[in-house]
Design an enzyme around this catalytic site. Sequence first.
Site, PDB file in Angstrom:
ATOM      1  N   ASN A 178       0.818  -1.201   0.000  1.00  0.00           N
ATOM      2  CA  ASN A 178       0.000   0.000   0.000  1.00  0.00           C
ATOM      3  C   ASN A 178       0.858   1.259   0.000  1.00  0.00           C
ATOM      4  O   ASN A 178       1.951   1.281   0.558  1.00  0.00           O
ATOM      5  CB  ASN A 178      -0.988   0.001   1.176  1.00  0.00           C
ATOM      6  CG  ASN A 178      -0.389  -0.593   2.432  1.00  0.00           C
ATOM      7  OD1 ASN A 178       0.461  -1.464   2.371  1.00  0.00           O
ATOM      8  ND2 ASN A 178      -0.808  -0.106   3.576  1.00  0.00           N
ATOM      9  N   THR A 184       0.861   1.955  -7.082  1.00  0.00           N
ATOM     10  CA  THR A 184       0.830   3.265  -7.720  1.00  0.00           C
ATOM     11  C   THR A 184       1.797   4.178  -6.974  1.00  0.00           C
ATOM     12  O   THR A 184       1.686   4.339  -5.757  1.00  0.00           O
ATOM     13  CB  THR A 184      -0.594   3.845  -7.660  1.00  0.00           C
ATOM     14  OG1 THR A 184      -1.464   2.907  -8.296  1.00  0.00           O
ATOM     15  CG2 THR A 184      -0.682   5.185  -8.334  1.00  0.00           C
ATOM     16  N   LEU A 224      -0.915   7.748 -12.526  1.00  0.00           N
ATOM     17  CA  LEU A 224      -1.526   8.856 -11.781  1.00  0.00           C
ATOM     18  C   LEU A 224      -2.459   9.657 -12.689  1.00  0.00           C
ATOM     19  O   LEU A 224      -3.548  10.070 -12.287  1.00  0.00           O
ATOM     20  CB  LEU A 224      -0.444   9.790 -11.217  1.00  0.00           C
ATOM     21  CG  LEU A 224       0.467   9.234 -10.123  1.00  0.00           C
ATOM     22  CD1 LEU A 224       1.454  10.319  -9.675  1.00  0.00           C
ATOM     23  CD2 LEU A 224      -0.339   8.753  -8.929  1.00  0.00           C
ATOM     24  N   CYS A 272      -8.136   4.961  -4.086  1.00  0.00           N
ATOM     25  CA  CYS A 272      -7.088   5.495  -4.965  1.00  0.00           C
ATOM     26  C   CYS A 272      -7.314   6.886  -5.559  1.00  0.00           C
ATOM     27  O   CYS A 272      -6.376   7.669  -5.599  1.00  0.00           O
ATOM     28  CB  CYS A 272      -6.810   4.500  -6.071  1.00  0.00           C
ATOM     29  SG  CYS A 272      -6.075   3.001  -5.385  1.00  0.00           S
ATOM     30  N   PHE A 273      -8.513   7.195  -6.024  1.00  0.00           N
ATOM     31  CA  PHE A 273      -8.660   8.458  -6.762  1.00  0.00           C
ATOM     32  C   PHE A 273      -8.141   9.652  -5.945  1.00  0.00           C
ATOM     33  O   PHE A 273      -7.333  10.432  -6.418  1.00  0.00           O
ATOM     34  CB  PHE A 273     -10.124   8.699  -7.153  1.00  0.00           C
ATOM     35  CG  PHE A 273     -10.572   7.944  -8.378  1.00  0.00           C
ATOM     36  CD1 PHE A 273      -9.670   7.220  -9.145  1.00  0.00           C
ATOM     37  CD2 PHE A 273     -11.901   7.973  -8.783  1.00  0.00           C
ATOM     38  CE1 PHE A 273     -10.080   6.530 -10.276  1.00  0.00           C
ATOM     39  CE2 PHE A 273     -12.320   7.293  -9.912  1.00  0.00           C
ATOM     40  CZ  PHE A 273     -11.413   6.569 -10.659  1.00  0.00           C
TER      41      PHE A 273
HETATM   42  P1  NAD Z   1      -3.933  -3.174   0.262  1.00  0.00           P
HETATM   43  O1  NAD Z   1      -3.788  -2.345   1.461  1.00  0.00           O
HETATM   44  O2  NAD Z   1      -5.187  -3.953   0.024  1.00  0.00           O
HETATM   45  O3  NAD Z   1      -2.737  -4.243   0.218  1.00  0.00           O
HETATM   46  C1  NAD Z   1      -1.413  -3.936   0.489  1.00  0.00           C
HETATM   47  C2  NAD Z   1      -0.802  -5.101   1.281  1.00  0.00           C
HETATM   48  O4  NAD Z   1       0.602  -4.882   1.416  1.00  0.00           O
HETATM   49  C3  NAD Z   1      -1.364  -5.242   2.699  1.00  0.00           C
HETATM   50  O5  NAD Z   1      -1.913  -6.536   2.864  1.00  0.00           O
HETATM   51  C4  NAD Z   1      -0.132  -5.026   3.604  1.00  0.00           C
HETATM   52  O6  NAD Z   1      -0.134  -5.824   4.772  1.00  0.00           O
HETATM   53  C5  NAD Z   1       1.001  -5.415   2.684  1.00  0.00           C
HETATM   54  N1  NAD Z   1       2.303  -4.861   3.055  1.00  0.00           N
HETATM   55  C6  NAD Z   1       2.613  -3.601   3.437  1.00  0.00           C
HETATM   56  N2  NAD Z   1       3.933  -3.502   3.688  1.00  0.00           N
HETATM   57  C7  NAD Z   1       4.466  -4.712   3.457  1.00  0.00           C
HETATM   58  C8  NAD Z   1       5.794  -5.248   3.536  1.00  0.00           C
HETATM   59  N3  NAD Z   1       6.820  -4.469   3.888  1.00  0.00           N
HETATM   60  N4  NAD Z   1       5.984  -6.545   3.255  1.00  0.00           N
HETATM   61  C9  NAD Z   1       4.934  -7.342   2.887  1.00  0.00           C
HETATM   62  N5  NAD Z   1       3.668  -6.894   2.786  1.00  0.00           N
HETATM   63  C10 NAD Z   1       3.435  -5.601   3.058  1.00  0.00           C
HETATM   64  O7  NAD Z   1      -3.648  -2.222  -0.985  1.00  0.00           O
HETATM   65  P2  NAD Z   1      -4.158  -2.390  -2.494  1.00  0.00           P
HETATM   66  O8  NAD Z   1      -5.532  -1.839  -2.619  1.00  0.00           O
HETATM   67  O9  NAD Z   1      -3.861  -3.761  -2.951  1.00  0.00           O
HETATM   68  O10 NAD Z   1      -3.198  -1.367  -3.226  1.00  0.00           O
HETATM   69  C11 NAD Z   1      -1.825  -1.630  -3.404  1.00  0.00           C
HETATM   70  C12 NAD Z   1      -1.261  -0.641  -4.399  1.00  0.00           C
HETATM   71  O11 NAD Z   1      -1.903  -0.809  -5.673  1.00  0.00           O
HETATM   72  C13 NAD Z   1      -1.478   0.821  -4.030  1.00  0.00           C
HETATM   73  O12 NAD Z   1      -0.359   1.554  -4.444  1.00  0.00           O
HETATM   74  C14 NAD Z   1      -2.683   1.221  -4.851  1.00  0.00           C
HETATM   75  O13 NAD Z   1      -2.678   2.599  -5.160  1.00  0.00           O
HETATM   76  C15 NAD Z   1      -2.488   0.421  -6.112  1.00  0.00           C
HETATM   77  N6  NAD Z   1      -3.730   0.107  -6.849  1.00  0.00           N
HETATM   78  C16 NAD Z   1      -4.855  -0.288  -6.178  1.00  0.00           C
HETATM   79  C17 NAD Z   1      -6.006  -0.632  -6.886  1.00  0.00           C
HETATM   80  C18 NAD Z   1      -7.271  -1.078  -6.185  1.00  0.00           C
HETATM   81  O14 NAD Z   1      -8.278  -1.263  -6.855  1.00  0.00           O
HETATM   82  N7  NAD Z   1      -7.294  -1.267  -4.874  1.00  0.00           N
HETATM   83  C19 NAD Z   1      -5.991  -0.619  -8.285  1.00  0.00           C
HETATM   84  C20 NAD Z   1      -4.812  -0.233  -8.934  1.00  0.00           C
HETATM   85  C21 NAD Z   1      -3.690   0.124  -8.201  1.00  0.00           C
HETATM   86  C1  UGA Z   2     -10.294   3.095 -10.181  1.00  0.00           C
HETATM   87  C2  UGA Z   2      -9.993   3.036 -11.674  1.00  0.00           C
HETATM   88  O1  UGA Z   2     -11.215   2.865 -12.399  1.00  0.00           O
HETATM   89  C3  UGA Z   2      -9.041   1.886 -11.998  1.00  0.00           C
HETATM   90  O2  UGA Z   2      -8.682   1.924 -13.372  1.00  0.00           O
HETATM   91  C4  UGA Z   2      -7.777   2.034 -11.135  1.00  0.00           C
HETATM   92  O3  UGA Z   2      -6.903   0.943 -11.375  1.00  0.00           O
HETATM   93  C5  UGA Z   2      -8.171   2.065  -9.669  1.00  0.00           C
HETATM   94  O4  UGA Z   2      -9.080   3.170  -9.446  1.00  0.00           O
HETATM   95  C6  UGA Z   2      -7.012   2.300  -8.744  1.00  0.00           C
HETATM   96  O5  UGA Z   2      -5.987   2.798  -9.148  1.00  0.00           O
HETATM   97  O6  UGA Z   2      -7.233   1.977  -7.587  1.00  0.00           O
HETATM   98  P1  UGA Z   2     -11.915   1.785  -8.542  1.00  0.00           P
HETATM   99  O7  UGA Z   2     -11.621   2.917  -7.612  1.00  0.00           O
HETATM  100  O8  UGA Z   2     -11.761   0.413  -8.043  1.00  0.00           O
HETATM  101  O9  UGA Z   2     -10.990   1.895  -9.834  1.00  0.00           O
HETATM  102  O10 UGA Z   2     -13.419   1.907  -9.090  1.00  0.00           O
HETATM  103  P2  UGA Z   2     -14.128   2.872 -10.158  1.00  0.00           P
HETATM  104  O11 UGA Z   2     -15.041   2.067 -10.958  1.00  0.00           O
HETATM  105  O12 UGA Z   2     -13.158   3.711 -10.887  1.00  0.00           O
HETATM  106  O13 UGA Z   2     -15.016   3.818  -9.230  1.00  0.00           O
HETATM  107  C7  UGA Z   2     -14.427   4.789  -8.383  1.00  0.00           C
HETATM  108  C8  UGA Z   2     -15.512   5.634  -7.749  1.00  0.00           C
HETATM  109  O14 UGA Z   2     -16.132   6.487  -8.712  1.00  0.00           O
HETATM  110  C9  UGA Z   2     -16.654   4.821  -7.133  1.00  0.00           C
HETATM  111  O15 UGA Z   2     -17.038   5.404  -5.918  1.00  0.00           O
HETATM  112  C10 UGA Z   2     -17.749   4.924  -8.166  1.00  0.00           C
HETATM  113  O16 UGA Z   2     -19.029   4.736  -7.643  1.00  0.00           O
HETATM  114  C11 UGA Z   2     -17.535   6.342  -8.658  1.00  0.00           C
HETATM  115  N1  UGA Z   2     -18.096   6.600 -10.007  1.00  0.00           N
HETATM  116  C12 UGA Z   2     -17.644   5.909 -11.066  1.00  0.00           C
HETATM  117  C13 UGA Z   2     -19.051   7.597 -10.169  1.00  0.00           C
HETATM  118  O17 UGA Z   2     -19.460   8.254  -9.194  1.00  0.00           O
HETATM  119  N2  UGA Z   2     -19.540   7.839 -11.435  1.00  0.00           N
HETATM  120  C14 UGA Z   2     -19.113   7.155 -12.512  1.00  0.00           C
HETATM  121  O18 UGA Z   2     -19.593   7.444 -13.636  1.00  0.00           O
HETATM  122  C15 UGA Z   2     -18.147   6.164 -12.332  1.00  0.00           C
END
Ligand code: NAD
Ligand code: UGA
Length: 460
Positions: free
Chosen positions: A92, A133, A222, A277-278
């Site tokens: 994270n 990210t 980003l 994330c956003f």
């Molecule tokens: P998350 O919090 O669900 O998972 C991160 C995991 O990493 C946790 O389980 C934590 O315990 C572990 N961790 C932290 N430090 C550690 C270490 N030193 N060694 C081993 N494990 C460790 O986070 P996430 O939602 O999976 O997001 C991870 C990254 O991906 C972020 O940078 C986020 O911005 C990006 N991202 C997230 C999404 C999404 O939909 N959630 C989509 C695209 C990108």
């Molecule tokens: C978003 C991006 O869509 C992914 O491409 C990206 O990888 C991810 O963030 C990330 O980096 O974590 P996510 O946040 O999982 O994915 O879900 P989205 O579908 O993008 O929705 C984000 C928020 O916007 C939600 O609260 C959703 O309800 C809201 N939303 C979405 C609106 O209010 N209006 C819309 O038209 C679309």
Amino acid sequence: MKTHFTKSILCIGAGYVGGPTMAMIAHKCPQYRVTIVDINPDRIAQWNSDRLPIYEPGLDEIVQAARGRNLFFSTDIEKGIRESDIIFVSVNTPTKTFGVGAGMAADLQYWEKTARQILESATSDKIIVEKSTLPVRTARAMERILFSTHNGVRFEVLSNPEFLAEGTAIQDLEHPDRVLIGSRQTESGLKARNALVEIYANWVPQERILTTDIWSSELSKLVANAFLAQRISSINAISALCEKTGADVSQVARAVGMDPRIGPKFLNASVGFGGSCFKKDILNLVYICQYYGLNEVGRYWKSVIEINEYQKTNFVMTMLNAMFNTLSGKRICLFGFAFKADTGDTRESPAIHIATRLIEEQAELVITDPKALANARSDLKQHEERVQFTEDPYEAASGSHAIAIMTEWRQFRELDYERIYRSMAKPAFIFDGRNVVDHQKLYQLGFNVYPIGKPALTHL
Ligand code: NAD
Ligand code: UGA
């Protein structure tokens, strides 16, 4: 370790990204051994159980099929590092809460700890893949750490940001719009890049695998999130204008989105965007702009977040004004708590903000959500005495003065609203923060209906 696998892949961080992403690689590539490690032993235990730590449609099936065959979950990070050729890092990267850049910059402590641990444990050459990210130019910091000792082990750092959205993660991973891989343009950088391309080429068509320099890849992630969030803030800003002028935001979005240069997607006006994330990624972008002295550019992107905050506040104000300027002692039912449908995730969910504001107004809340109640309980634990939770939407609505729809769960469209109306206190209000129910029909049933960006339908 000698095995019949042709590659050993490790992922550090078993979260929303690490878990599904690696499960997909294991699913598509039985010839690779895929291990996911995490510092959190409870999370790993859940991944090894029948109740996975995250809800994602289709995830259970692929994890169950691959687990124990070529997909492994473990807490032994050191062993994982030693035995792998390629290491994805998907820890994270939350917003920093302390010191310089607090409330804006990315907190890179988890990321840096991982880099140091890789350096400590690696005994052979590795490719390190940034999956999290990260701020643009993080790869440089990573390289500085990894190249800081001269033990003969060579590292190559790649950027491979993840674009999956929660709720559709499996579909997004199986059929990605693009896979982005950034590398150094050196001989060893390009070789490492090709090794990563080879993994994805097992199921992703070549033309969707995009290779760039490393900084462009880091920054593109980003920017992609900033653009997506910007569309939502744009339509939400217009929804406020619609409410004042009698225009209908859905019709405006449709008319505008039919221009192929604009496109119809991501134009649903809502109570505001949530998710982990956003907001954090835009704050991070703003911080980077400020760091480079680009204050106007930073302000431009910051306004996307400001509109999102405004949208949530405006929603509460609409509720308050409609309900005779007092919510004190009133029972208000929140339909949904997840930040979007098809996930149990509530991180940065607009429902948290709305619930907190309603509690400040001394309302009594009852929350229903098909998947997010455990997280909702934990988000609102300091307000325990004012909140009830139930999986049954009928029970939740019964006796309530108002329903506020927070999440666009399909279930909420299909409820028997006549029954719900009968069970509620009168006058009954419904505030549709997602524009998902049939407003005319509900109005005819007797509800006072307040959509987003459309004229209210009220009997008062
Ligand atoms: P998350 O919090 O669900 O998972 C991160 C995991 O990493 C946790 O389980 C934590 O315990 C572990 N961790 C932290 N430090 C550690 C270490 N030193 N060694 C081993 N494990 C460790 O986070 P996430 O939602 O999976 O997001 C991870 C990254 O991906 C972020 O940078 C986020 O911005 C990006 N991202 C997230 C999404 C999404 O939909 N959630 C989509 C695209 C990108
Ligand atoms: C978003 C991006 O869509 C992914 O491409 C990206 O990888 C991810 O963030 C990330 O980096 O974590 P996510 O946040 O999982 O994915 O879900 P989205 O579908 O993008 O929705 C984000 C928020 O916007 C939600 O609260 C959703 O309800 C809201 N939303 C979405 C609106 O209010 N209006 C819309 O038209 C679309």
